[in-house]
Scaffold this active site. Structure first.
Site, PDB file in Angstrom:
ATOM      1  N   SER A 131      -8.904 -42.868   4.198  1.00  0.00           N
ATOM      2  CA  SER A 131      -7.701 -42.612   5.291  1.00  0.00           C
ATOM      3  C   SER A 131      -7.274 -41.024   4.543  1.00  0.00           C
ATOM      4  O   SER A 131      -8.054 -40.222   4.588  1.00  0.00           O
ATOM      5  CB  SER A 131      -6.910 -43.615   5.058  1.00  0.00           C
ATOM      6  OG  SER A 131      -5.842 -43.549   6.059  1.00  0.00           O
TER       7      SER A 131
ATOM      8  N   ASP B 138     -11.382 -47.728  15.242  1.00  0.00           N
ATOM      9  CA  ASP B 138     -10.218 -47.219  14.190  1.00  0.00           C
ATOM     10  C   ASP B 138      -9.003 -46.314  14.941  1.00  0.00           C
ATOM     11  O   ASP B 138      -9.300 -45.651  15.713  1.00  0.00           O
ATOM     12  CB  ASP B 138     -10.774 -46.222  13.031  1.00  0.00           C
ATOM     13  CG  ASP B 138      -9.797 -45.848  12.284  1.00  0.00           C
ATOM     14  OD1 ASP B 138      -8.697 -46.288  11.987  1.00  0.00           O
ATOM     15  OD2 ASP B 138     -10.288 -45.213  11.100  1.00  0.00           O
TER      16      ASP B 138
ATOM     17  N   HIS C 241      -9.394 -50.235   9.738  1.00  0.00           N
ATOM     18  CA  HIS C 241      -9.081 -49.062   9.114  1.00  0.00           C
ATOM     19  C   HIS C 241      -8.962 -49.615   7.500  1.00  0.00           C
ATOM     20  O   HIS C 241      -9.389 -49.036   6.672  1.00  0.00           O
ATOM     21  CB  HIS C 241      -7.770 -48.318   9.437  1.00  0.00           C
ATOM     22  CG  HIS C 241      -7.732 -46.917   8.768  1.00  0.00           C
ATOM     23  ND1 HIS C 241      -8.417 -45.854   9.144  1.00  0.00           N
ATOM     24  CD2 HIS C 241      -6.687 -46.667   8.024  1.00  0.00           C
ATOM     25  CE1 HIS C 241      -7.940 -44.873   8.764  1.00  0.00           C
ATOM     26  NE2 HIS C 241      -6.973 -45.363   7.769  1.00  0.00           N
TER      27      HIS C 241
END
Length: 325
Positions: free
Chosen positions: A139, A271, A300
């Protein structure tokens, strides 16, 4: 992976004062102090995991263990917390870090750019200069990984693996459109109730609540994430999130182009932080790059449910380089 094997893998927890901030580091494998270990058994490579936001390191322990096992336990796997996202438990010793002689005072260390400097300071003071690095960012950790390549080309990074990379247009993503007003405009309204509700709780109550949450999410509880209920850490996570929404807008194509042979991008089809169209744009702009798409409906926060599958995949991507170590 057999559960008994996973339990045998040692994980060492340290709190280090890095840039004046308590920093949690979880070290998978028998190596703890790489700087002072001058023996012939010292590994030649370190796998360094940078979490997403909030950067609660213990949530990545199953992934680190699986990766350590899948790479035949030859290389240490470390997970670093973000600055201000972890506080040492009462009575826990906090180690002092040697200072980087080239470092300047970090301004706004809990913000986006301060977090990058925090990671750079750690790598420069805690990892031998000649030790090869594989950086894995998840991320916003992917954004930090690119920034490390950009600002510290002297570090011997042989690969940077960007998992579900939020490196552009975060506020325009489906989740970003919801999170932007919450983090940028309304977060101050959440600070007071956060402190009033959570600060008075005894540590035993926080521990019990954390265990219940982790159990509901089916996350191993080897290291409790008490910081999930610590107002100081939650406020810093929200502050970092607000800067992500405002500043992670344009993809850093220059850095990507310069380091493309080292980079592996891994996107998800479902996502909502970096949707498939971002993958399509990357493939279009960098057709020669190693840019992959997960066809499964992995969330995610994949690390919690698919850690073994992801560890196998990452180990496979690295096998040629690791075989030379």
């Amino acid at each position: 992976m057999d559960s008994e094997i996973k339990e045998e893998i040692p994980v060492h927890e340290e709190f280090i004062l890095c840039c004046g901030v308590e920093t949690q580091v979880l070290k998978c494998g028998p190596w703890t102090d790489l700087i002072n270990n001058q023996s012939g058994t010292r590994p030649k490579l370190l796998i360094f995991i940078i979490p997403g936001n909030p950067g609660f390191s213990p949530l990545y322990v199953p992934f680190a263990k699986a990766l350590y096992s899948t790479t035949k336990r030859r290389f240490p796997v470390w997970i670093i917390s973000h600055a201000g996202h972890a506080l040492a438990p009462r009575g826990k010793k906090v180690l002092k870090s040697s200072e980087d002689p080239n470092a300047e005072e970090i301004k706004d260390i809990y913000g986006l750019h301060g977090q990058v400097e925090h990671k750079l300071a750690f790598l420069r003071t805690q990892v031998p200069k000649e030790m090869k690095l594989v950086v894995i960012g998840h991320s916003i950790g992917s954004y930090f990984s690119l920034e490390i390549l950009k600002h510290a080309p002297e570090l011997p990074v042989i690969h940077a693996i960007l998992l579900f990379p939020t490196i552009e247009r975060i506020s325009e993503s489906p989740k970003g459109k919801f999170a932007t007003p919450l983090l940028c405009w309304l977060r101050y309204a959440l600070y007071v109730p956060c402190y009033l509700l959570l600060k008075p709780w005894p540590e035993k109550i926080k521990s019990l609540m954390t265990r219940m949450v982790l159990q509901m999410m089916d996350i191993p509880r080897e290291f409790l994430c008490l910081n999930m209920l610590e107002p100081f850490c939650l406020v810093n996570a929200a502050y970092l999130g607000s800067q992500e929404m405002r500043e992670v807008v344009k993809r850093d194509n220059e850095t990507i182009k310069e380091h493309l042979p080292k980079l592996i991008f891994y996107y998800g089809t479902t996502d909502n932080w970096c949707p498939k169209e971002y993958y399509d744009d990357m493939k279009k702009d960098f057709p020669e790059g190693d840019i992959r798409l997960c066809e499964k409906k992995i969330p995610h926060a994949f690390i919690f449910d698919f850690f073994q599958e992801m560890a196998d995949m990452v180990a496979d991507w690295l096998k040629d380089d690791l075989s030379k170590m």
